[in-house]
Scaffold this motif. Structure first.
Motif, short mmCIF file in Angstrom:
data_model
loop_
_atom_site.label_atom_id
_atom_site.label_comp_id
_atom_site.label_asym_id
_atom_site.label_seq_id
_atom_site.Cartn_x
_atom_site.Cartn_y
_atom_site.Cartn_z
N TYR A 30 4.45 11.70 -10.74
CA TYR A 30 4.24 10.40 -11.36
C TYR A 30 2.79 9.95 -11.18
CZ TYR A 30 5.42 5.67 -12.93
OH TYR A 30 5.50 4.48 -13.63
N ARG A 51 12.77 3.71 -11.33
CA ARG A 51 12.57 4.60 -10.16
C ARG A 51 12.40 3.82 -8.85
NH1 ARG A 51 10.24 9.38 -12.05
NH2 ARG A 51 10.47 10.15 -9.90
N GLU A 53 7.21 14.47 -15.36
CA GLU A 53 7.01 13.03 -15.17
C GLU A 53 6.21 12.39 -16.29
OE1 GLU A 53 8.33 11.23 -12.90
OE2 GLU A 53 8.41 12.20 -10.93
#
Length: 429
Positions: free
Chosen positions: A133, A194, A397
């Motif tokens: 990420y 998340r 991601e």
């Protein structure tokens, strides 16, 4: 044409540096054609680099490196933190806002992505973000620099396609801001899902006084792209001269405003600029024989007939070209794509009534996106190397961010007035 393409693909697969790939492929074609004197190939190398307009490239590279070592980056980071401290995924949001403001400083997506990963990466890891990420946010948000002036891609496109640099600079502002909005929304949604970096609810709200105090220091960096556009619009300097102005501006701001520019970091910026300029100018010079060979085999006409055989609808035609540019951008350096493909695609889009400035902004975005995609994206491997992230994790991601970028591009394709509003306002329709 077959030999040209075979050499190009073969050298690319062998992992040869891209400058030598295009140069040797061009030389190989000249050697295979008795009607073309080989001396002409060497002349093309020299002629390709003899453009006065290309002086803007090393000037803007040097100006960007000077600004990076003179305290401007730190001031922009402080402003970005101030603006995002109450947002979900606040540290990731800093990256988006920083890229928007740094577009007017660095002009390079790869440099911006690397800088932000080094600065924000450790902090984001400490706050629980995954490596994939972190790298996808810092890499893909750097795409904003592809359109915010002074974008190097827009400069090369303008010189090769003989399109107004001033209009291109102005046209990149709204797309850059729109991409910032799309990417900030993506960060907010993905961070909520998340559970990354929830906002600090007890953080004080941003006040006008606090914002003005920060802007008082940061305004010198934020004014830079505006000064460039206004200077070009009113004839104070040409695009090439604006690069020289950018260097003087960076020296004055770094030395006398922020007072962080000294002899050591000046030498650091100079050495980095020489390396960056050498790499880009080598590509530009070596593209001479290749570009001539492409014209000689009439590849633009062949490709034009093929695409027009599919559709003549301007929007669908643009989408086809952007798809092609996206694929080539995954394998070929973005500067090479600008040099080789601008002369091919620009006449095609203008023949169906599309504004070349509109196409230039779209091309700058999609071609630069290629450096952030596998298998050979330079920015991708740079940011992954900084925090030791597997490219596979980055790719997984990055999917939500790719979707956001492609959605924003689709809006720009079908709403050209968004791109052309500011250049038409400043320079006239």
């Amino acid at each position: 044409m077959t030999l040209l393409l075979i050499c190009f693909v073969l050298f690319l697969i062998l992992g040869m540096p891209i400058a030598y790939v295009i140069g040797l492929a061009g030389f190989a074609y000249f050697l295979s054609q008795p009607v073309l004197p080989f001396e002409a190939a060497t002349q093309m190398v020299v002629l390709q680099s003899q453009s006065f307009a290309f002086l803007a490239v090393p000037f803007f590279i040097f100006a960007g490196n000077l600004m990076n070592v003179s305290g401007i980056t730190e001031q922009l980071l402080s402003l970005a933190r101030l603006l995002t401290r109450r947002m979900y995924g606040g540290t990731a949001q800093i990256s988006v806002v920083m890229s928007t403001m740094m577009g007017g400083v660095s002009g390079s997506a790869t440099a911006d992505a690397a800088m932000e990963t080094r600065i924000l990466g450790p902090e984001m890891q400490a706050r629980g973000y995954t490596k994939g990420y972190i790298t996808s946010v810092n890499c893909l948000t750097a795409l904003i620099t592809a359109t915010i002036p002074p974008s190097l891609g827009l400069i090369i496109f303008g010189f090769v396609g003989e399109v107004s640099i001033g209009r291109l600079f102005a046209a990149g502002i709204i797309p850059g801001i729109l991409m910032m909005i799309f990417l900030m929304a993506t960060v907010s949604i993905t961070s909520r899902i998340r559970k990354f970096d929830p906002p600090i609810h007890n953080a004080t709200r941003l006040t006008i006084k606090e914002l003005l105090q920060n802007l008082k220091v940061s305004v010198w960096a934020l004014l830079f792209p505006i000064i460039l556009i206004v200077g070009i619009r009113f004839g104070l300097f040409t695009p090439s001269e604006s690069g020289a102005f950018a260097v003087i501006y960076a020296l004055i701001v770094g030395k006398f405003v922020y007072k962080k520019l000294n002899w050591d970091n000046f030498k650091e910026a100079l050495i980095t600029s020489v390396k960056d300029t050498g790499a880009i100018m080598l590509i530009i010079a070596m593209s001479g024989p290749f570009s001539y060979a492409i014209t000689w085999v009439k590849l633009p006409a062949v490709l034009s007939n093929f695409i027009f055989g599919i559709t003549e609808n301007p929007q669908l035609l643009t989408l086809l070209m952007l798809g092609f540019l996206f694929i080539t951008g995954m394998f070929v350096d973005s500067n090479v794509n600008f040099l080789l493909l601008t002369p091919i695609f620009l006449p095609m889009v203008t023949s169906v009534g599309m504004d070349p400035v509109h196409f230039g902004v779209l091309m700058a975005t999609i071609v630069t996106l290629g450096v952030m995609t596998p298998p050979v994206g330079s920015a991708l491997y740079t940011v992954c190397g900084i925090i030791n992230c597997p490219p596979e994790e980055y790719t997984k991601e990055s999917i939500p961010f790719f979707i956001a970028i492609l959605l924003e591009l689709a809006i720009l394709v079908f709403c050209p007035k968004l791109v052309l509003f500011i250049p038409n306002l400043i320079f006239g329709a």
